[in-house]
Design an enzyme around this catalytic site. Sequence first.
Site, mmCIF file in Angstrom:
data_model
loop_
_atom_site.group_PDB
_atom_site.id
_atom_site.type_symbol
_atom_site.label_atom_id
_atom_site.label_comp_id
_atom_site.label_asym_id
_atom_site.label_seq_id
_atom_site.Cartn_x
_atom_site.Cartn_y
_atom_site.Cartn_z
ATOM 1 N N LYS A 189 0.466 -31.480 -4.024
ATOM 2 C CA LYS A 189 0.708 -30.366 -3.099
ATOM 3 C C LYS A 189 1.773 -29.405 -3.648
ATOM 4 O O LYS A 189 2.376 -29.655 -4.684
ATOM 5 C CB LYS A 189 1.120 -30.920 -1.725
ATOM 6 C CG LYS A 189 0.006 -31.741 -1.059
ATOM 7 C CD LYS A 189 -1.237 -30.910 -0.793
ATOM 8 C CE LYS A 189 -2.207 -31.557 0.170
ATOM 9 N NZ LYS A 189 -2.899 -32.753 -0.343
HETATM 10 C C1 PLP Z 1 -6.266 -30.429 4.594
HETATM 11 C C2 PLP Z 1 -5.570 -31.746 4.448
HETATM 12 N N1 PLP Z 1 -5.081 -32.353 5.538
HETATM 13 C C3 PLP Z 1 -4.432 -33.533 5.461
HETATM 14 C C4 PLP Z 1 -4.260 -34.180 4.271
HETATM 15 C C5 PLP Z 1 -3.576 -35.502 4.245
HETATM 16 O O1 PLP Z 1 -2.361 -35.435 3.548
HETATM 17 P P1 PLP Z 1 -1.591 -36.765 3.151
HETATM 18 O O2 PLP Z 1 -2.182 -37.254 1.876
HETATM 19 O O3 PLP Z 1 -0.160 -36.324 2.973
HETATM 20 O O4 PLP Z 1 -1.745 -37.722 4.265
HETATM 21 C C6 PLP Z 1 -4.767 -33.598 3.100
HETATM 22 C C7 PLP Z 1 -4.589 -34.281 1.813
HETATM 23 O O5 PLP Z 1 -5.086 -33.956 0.802
HETATM 24 C C8 PLP Z 1 -5.429 -32.346 3.186
HETATM 25 O O6 PLP Z 1 -5.934 -31.750 2.102
#
Ligand code: PLP
Length: 387
Positions: A189
Amino acid sequence: MVMVERAFLPFALPDIGEEEINEVVDSLRSGWLTTGPKTKRFEEEFAAFIGDGFEAIAVNSATAGLHLALEAVGVGPGDEVITTPYTFTATAEVVRYLDANPVFVDTDAVTFNLDPAKIESAITSRTKAIIPVHFAGLACDMASIIALARKYDLKVIEDAAHALPTTCSGQLIGALDSDATVYSFYATKTITTGEGGMVVVRNPEVANRCRVMRLHGISRDAFNRYTSTKPSWHYEVVAPGCKYNMTDVAASLGLHQLKKAWQFQKRREEMAAFYDAAFADLPIMLPSHAPTGDTHAWHLYVIRLTDSAPVTRDRFIELMAEQGVGCSVHFIPLHLHPYWRDRYNLKPSDFPNALENYQRAVSLPLFTKMTAADQERVVDAVRGILS
Ligand SMILES: Cc1ncc(COP(=O)(O)O)c(C=O)c1O
């Protein structure tokens, strides 16, 4: 002749400096490995980054943060939550954690973001919330989404996993009039803590519920337990909570990454502009930009192959890999995955824009540590295949 093998160029890499490394070492030496003073400081600095009057709750993923936020605003069994199929499964799976049901609404054909015009007809007496996803770091049409939410008394939880920093009508995502905004600090990210996330809210009751549910439904977290004047062994469980707290080791990364958020965004924006110029004459649709005056976080640079492209999307990715360039696809829409397809009896054609965009989409390498030579290499490979 000696052939020099070029290293594989991945599609994303974190950008970790000596400051982050020293801060992690400092945490390791300090004895505070789990949630402690650095997590608290990261929360304070994150809230200040968003603006006055916000609280930030650090968690161990955006998935955890989305779950906490939905629970805190009262989403429960049988409720419906409107969201996009053009996202990672985490956005919708948290709705199922609460025994509620996601209701998918098709995306805009151009921006990949939820189409507000399609939301209204999906609202029923069971609808409780909307989760817009700011795809790739481009803000959704939040004015329309928030207006609909007001009209039908719905909660809005923003999935801002891609959107730090993103602005919408001049305001940072996180500072709008929604009920909660959730960021991801996963390794790929725009800023990272390895794994991690942040919930940003304005309402102190929602913030408090997220804090309690973040750590086993305990009314005081470990740090408070050790610094409060009450006996350190004393705590009360008020709900069956989760284990979603961020560690100080992770927060050590976050403290320094946050300071670089705008510098990283600038670099990503420059790289996106470089790709735009290099690909202008190719049979591809370039990514949407933020409206004038607003910021796109450029978490991803997603091109779409048009009908005049000489190869299919899948073949394009294979050919890029043969040249040592990693690409990815964001996203395989949720309605094409067996669980969502079968649970809600969804057909590929139910969300035609999401389907069509998926069939054409390729995420090209975009990360702040890419050199000019790396970017030239991507451009040469793309042009070699598509010119
Ligand atoms: C649009 C979106 N929402 C939520 C997430 C979940 O993030 P995390 O891996 O920090 O739980 C991601 C992860 O890639 C994502 O792309």
